[in-house]
Design a protein around this motif. Structure first.
Motif, short mmCIF file in Angstrom:
data_model
loop_
_atom_site.label_atom_id
_atom_site.label_comp_id
_atom_site.label_asym_id
_atom_site.label_seq_id
_atom_site.Cartn_x
_atom_site.Cartn_y
_atom_site.Cartn_z
N SER A 1 0.85 -1.20 0.00
CA SER A 1 0.00 0.00 0.00
C SER A 1 0.88 1.24 0.00
CB SER A 1 -0.93 0.02 1.22
OG SER A 1 -0.18 0.09 2.42
N ILE A 2 0.33 2.35 -0.53
CA ILE A 2 1.02 3.63 -0.56
C ILE A 2 0.07 4.69 -0.02
CG2 ILE A 2 2.13 5.39 -2.02
CD1 ILE A 2 2.67 3.17 -4.08
N ASN A 3 0.54 5.46 0.94
CA ASN A 3 -0.27 6.54 1.51
C ASN A 3 -0.07 7.79 0.65
OD1 ASN A 3 -1.60 8.47 2.98
ND2 ASN A 3 -0.37 8.25 4.84
N ARG A 4 -0.93 7.97 -0.34
CA ARG A 4 -0.77 9.07 -1.29
C ARG A 4 -1.20 10.42 -0.70
NH1 ARG A 4 0.56 6.28 -5.89
NH2 ARG A 4 -0.30 4.18 -6.07
N GLN A 5 -1.72 10.42 0.53
CA GLN A 5 -2.06 11.66 1.20
C GLN A 5 -0.95 12.13 2.14
OE1 GLN A 5 -4.88 13.00 0.07
NE2 GLN A 5 -5.07 11.15 -1.16
N HIS A 6 0.07 11.33 2.29
CA HIS A 6 1.17 11.66 3.20
C HIS A 6 1.93 12.89 2.73
CE1 HIS A 6 4.73 11.16 5.74
NE2 HIS A 6 4.08 10.21 6.40
N ASP A 7 2.39 13.71 3.67
CA ASP A 7 3.11 14.94 3.31
C ASP A 7 4.33 14.65 2.45
OD1 ASP A 7 1.30 16.40 4.73
OD2 ASP A 7 2.56 16.67 6.50
N LEU A 8 5.02 13.56 2.72
CA LEU A 8 6.20 13.22 1.94
C LEU A 8 5.84 12.88 0.49
CD1 LEU A 8 8.08 10.99 4.54
CD2 LEU A 8 8.70 13.30 3.83
N TYR A 9 4.66 12.30 0.30
CA TYR A 9 4.23 11.93 -1.05
C TYR A 9 3.67 13.12 -1.81
CZ TYR A 9 2.10 9.20 -4.82
OH TYR A 9 1.76 8.69 -6.05
N THR A 10 2.94 13.99 -1.12
CA THR A 10 2.29 15.11 -1.80
C THR A 10 3.22 16.29 -2.04
OG1 THR A 10 1.50 15.99 0.32
CG2 THR A 10 0.01 14.51 -0.87
N ALA A 11 4.39 16.30 -1.38
CA ALA A 11 5.35 17.37 -1.64
C ALA A 11 5.74 17.34 -3.12
CB ALA A 11 6.59 17.18 -0.77
N PRO A 12 5.99 18.51 -3.73
CA PRO A 12 6.33 18.54 -5.16
C PRO A 12 7.46 17.57 -5.49
CG PRO A 12 6.06 20.76 -4.33
CD PRO A 12 6.01 19.85 -3.13
N LEU A 13 7.21 16.72 -6.48
CA LEU A 13 8.20 15.71 -6.84
C LEU A 13 9.52 16.34 -7.26
CD1 LEU A 13 8.75 12.71 -7.18
CD2 LEU A 13 7.83 12.85 -9.49
N SER A 14 9.45 17.53 -7.87
CA SER A 14 10.68 18.17 -8.33
C SER A 14 11.61 18.50 -7.18
CB SER A 14 10.34 19.46 -9.10
OG SER A 14 9.42 20.24 -8.39
N SER A 15 11.06 18.69 -5.95
CA SER A 15 11.92 18.98 -4.81
C SER A 15 12.75 17.76 -4.44
CB SER A 15 11.09 19.44 -3.60
OG SER A 15 10.24 18.41 -3.15
N TRP A 16 12.17 16.56 -4.64
CA TRP A 16 12.93 15.35 -4.38
C TRP A 16 14.01 15.16 -5.45
CZ3 TRP A 16 12.36 13.63 0.24
CH2 TRP A 16 11.14 13.79 0.89
N LEU A 17 13.67 15.50 -6.69
CA LEU A 17 14.63 15.32 -7.77
C LEU A 17 15.83 16.23 -7.58
CD1 LEU A 17 12.16 15.09 -10.78
CD2 LEU A 17 13.00 13.30 -9.28
N SER A 18 15.59 17.49 -7.23
CA SER A 18 16.69 18.41 -7.03
C SER A 18 17.48 18.04 -5.79
CB SER A 18 16.18 19.85 -6.91
OG SER A 18 15.30 19.97 -5.80
N ALA A 19 16.85 17.35 -4.84
CA ALA A 19 17.54 17.00 -3.61
C ALA A 19 18.67 16.01 -3.85
CB ALA A 19 16.54 16.40 -2.60
N THR A 20 18.64 15.25 -4.93
CA THR A 20 19.71 14.31 -5.21
C THR A 20 21.02 15.03 -5.45
OG1 THR A 20 19.23 14.30 -7.58
CG2 THR A 20 18.15 12.63 -6.25
N ASN A 21 20.94 16.32 -5.75
CA ASN A 21 22.15 17.10 -5.96
C ASN A 21 22.41 18.09 -4.83
OD1 ASN A 21 22.71 15.96 -8.50
ND2 ASN A 21 21.15 17.28 -9.42
N GLN A 22 21.38 18.35 -3.99
CA GLN A 22 21.50 19.41 -3.00
C GLN A 22 21.67 18.91 -1.58
OE1 GLN A 22 17.98 21.69 -3.59
NE2 GLN A 22 18.56 22.38 -5.61
N GLY A 23 21.26 17.67 -1.30
CA GLY A 23 21.36 17.16 0.07
C GLY A 23 20.20 17.60 0.91
N GLY A 24 20.27 17.26 2.23
CA GLY A 24 19.17 17.59 3.13
C GLY A 24 18.34 16.35 3.39
N SER A 25 17.86 16.21 4.59
CA SER A 25 17.10 15.03 4.96
C SER A 25 15.66 15.15 4.51
CB SER A 25 17.14 14.84 6.48
OG SER A 25 16.42 15.89 7.10
N ALA A 26 14.96 14.02 4.59
CA ALA A 26 13.55 14.01 4.17
C ALA A 26 12.72 14.96 5.02
CB ALA A 26 13.01 12.59 4.28
N SER A 27 12.95 14.96 6.32
CA SER A 27 12.14 15.82 7.19
C SER A 27 12.40 17.29 6.92
CB SER A 27 12.45 15.51 8.66
OG SER A 27 13.83 15.67 8.93
#
Length: 369
Positions: A118-144
Motif C-alpha cells: 500500500s502507498i499513503n498518497r495523502q502523506h506529506d512526503l508523497y504530496t510534496a512537489p516531486l521536483s523537490s525530491w529530484l533536485s535533492a539528489t544534488n543538493q542534500g538535506g534530509s527528508a524531514s
C-alpha cells in the motif's frame, strides 16, 4: 504492470521491505558509474519517493526488490552513483522500515516475499512537489527538512530546478473592496500574492488595528464583517473568530491565479492564468475488440507544454505513431495528442518521472469504446 524503464529521467527510490533479508538481495545500484556523492541519504530518499510516484494501485503488491530495481532505480538520473551501503541506512530493509514507520507505505510478506502492499498518497512526503525530491539528489538535506519545501517561487524570483521540471504554485489578487487590508504593504492593484503573503498581510492588519486576541484568534471589524460573511451568517464587530477561519474566508474572496514554471534550455518559462489549473487528461479508445488502442492526451498546454513538441517526445519514447489535432470549440485553443497503443498508465508515469508533475495534476479517465 507498467514501470518506467532504467533510462527514464529523474529521481529514484528504494522500496519498502519489512525484513532485513531483503537487503542481501538488493540489485546493483549502479555505483560504478561515478564516485558516490556525500549526500547519499538524500539520494536514496529522493529515489524512494520518485519510485512510489511511478506506481499505480494496480501494480501492488510488488516485491520490494523489484520495486527498488525497476521503479526506484528506473528513475535514477544518468551518471548518478547510488550506493545504499554508503548511506546511514546501510541497507534497503532499514530504509524501508524508516519510511514505513513514518506511515508513507505498508509492507508485508506475500508468498514468503517482502512486498510493498500500500502507498499513503495523502502523506506529506508523497504530496510534496516531486521536483523537490529530484533536485535533492544534488543538493542534500534530509527528508524531514525537505518535505514542506516547494521548488516553486514565492515572490518575483524563480527557484532553481532541474531542466524540464515543472512546478505549480497558486497566487491571489486582492480586489478593490479588500485592498484596505494591505495597509502599508499595498502594491499595484495587479500584484499577485502567495497564501503565505496573504497570511502575513492579515496578521499585520490585525496587529495594527488591535484585533489580535491571541495567536489563533482575532476580533472582527467592519471591513471583515461586510466582506467575509454573507447575510445568512450574521456577525458583529468585535466578535472573536479563529484565525484559520478568517484566512480561509479571505482566500475565498480573492481572485485565484495559478503559475506554471518549466525549466528549459532557454531558461525558466512561466505561464500565469486565472483560476485553478486545468489537469492533463488521458483517455484510451479500444478498437477492434482490444486488438488496437488509441491513447489521447489533452490540456498539456496548461503546464507550458507545446502539444506538437510533446507529441514528438512521446512518440520517440514509446516508439509509436502520433498525431496532433485542434480540440473542437470556437473558444478552445488547446490540442489533442493521439498515440497508437495502450499507453494510459505509461504516459502519466513518464510525465511524473521526467517533468516532476504530481499525480494530482493528471486525470486518467475510463477507457472509451
Amino acid at each position: 504492470m507498467h514501470l518506467v524503464d532504467n533510462k527514464a529521467s529523474p529521481d529514484a527510490t528504494t522500496p519498502p521491505s519489512s525484513s532485513p533479508s531483503a537487503a542481501s538481495h538488493v540489485p546493483d545500484d549502479g555505483a560504478s558509474e561515478s564516485a558516490a556523492p556525500d549526500n547519499m541519504d538524500s539520494i536514496v530518499e529522493g529515489l524512494l519517493i520518485a519510485g512510489l510516484h511511478t506506481l499505480d494501485d494496480d501494480d501492488l503488491p510488488m516485491q520490494t526488490n523489484e520495486f527498488y530495481s525497476k521503479a526506484a532505480l528506473g528513475c535514477k538520473p544518468a551518471g548518478l552513483a547510488v550506493d545504499i551501503k554508503k548511506s546511514t541506512y546501510k541497507n534497503l530493509a532499514k530504509l524501508l522500515k524508516a519510511f514505513e514507520k513514518k506511515g508513507l507505505f505498508g509492507t508485508k510478506q506475500v508468498h514468503k516475499q517482502d512486498s510493498l502492499v500500500s502507498i499513503n498518497r495523502q502523506h506529506d512526503l508523497y504530496t510534496a512537489p516531486l521536483s523537490s525530491w529530484l533536485s535533492a539528489t544534488n543538493q542534500g538535506g534530509s527528508a524531514s527538512d525537505r518535505q514542506s519545501k516547494d521548488v516553486s517561487t514565492s515572490g518575483n524570483g524563480s527557484a532553481a530546478a532541474p531542466q524540464g521540471q515543472v512546478t505549480v504554485s497558486y497566487w491571489y489578487r486582492v480586489p478593490s473592496t479588500l485592498r484596505p487590508l494591505l495597509g502599508s504593504s499595498a502594491a499595484p492593484k495587479d500584484e499577485l500574492y502567495s497564501e503565505e503573503q496573504i497570511r502575513s498581510v492579515l496578521d499585520e492588519y490585525a496587529a495594527t488595528n488591535s484585533l489580535q486576541i491571541d495567536i489563533s484568534s482575532v476580533k472582527l471589524d467592519k471591513l471583515m464583517v461586510s466582506n467575509l460573511f454573507n447575510k445568512k451568517e450574521p456577525q458583529m464587530e468585535g466578535y472573536a473568530r479563529p484565525l484559520e477561519e478568517v484566512v480561509k474566508r479571505l482566500l475565498g474572496k480573492l481572485q485565484l491565479f495559478h503559475k506554471i514554471t518549466r525549466v528549459t534550455e532557454q531558461g525558466p518559462v512561466e505561464v500565469v492564468k486565472k483560476g485553478s489549473i486545468r489537469n492533463i487528461q488521458l483517455t484510451m479508445e479500444d478498437r477492434q475488440g482490444g486488438r488496437k488502442h488509441v491513447t489521447r492526451v489533452i490540456h498539456v498546454e496548461s503546464f507550458g507544454f507545446d502539444a506538437d513538441e510533446l507529441a514528438g517526445i512521446l512518440q520517440r519514447k514509446f516508439q509509436t505513431s502520433s498525431s496532433v489535432t485542434k480540440l473542437p470549440g470556437k473558444s478552445e485553443t488547446g490540442k489533442e495528442i493521439a498515440l497508437q497503443g495502450p499507453l494510459l498508465h505509461e504516459i502519466p508515469k513518464f510525465l511524473m518521472a521526467t517533468y516532476g508533475l504530481s499525480s494530482t495534476f493528471i486525470d486518467v479517465k475510463a477507457k472509451g469504446k
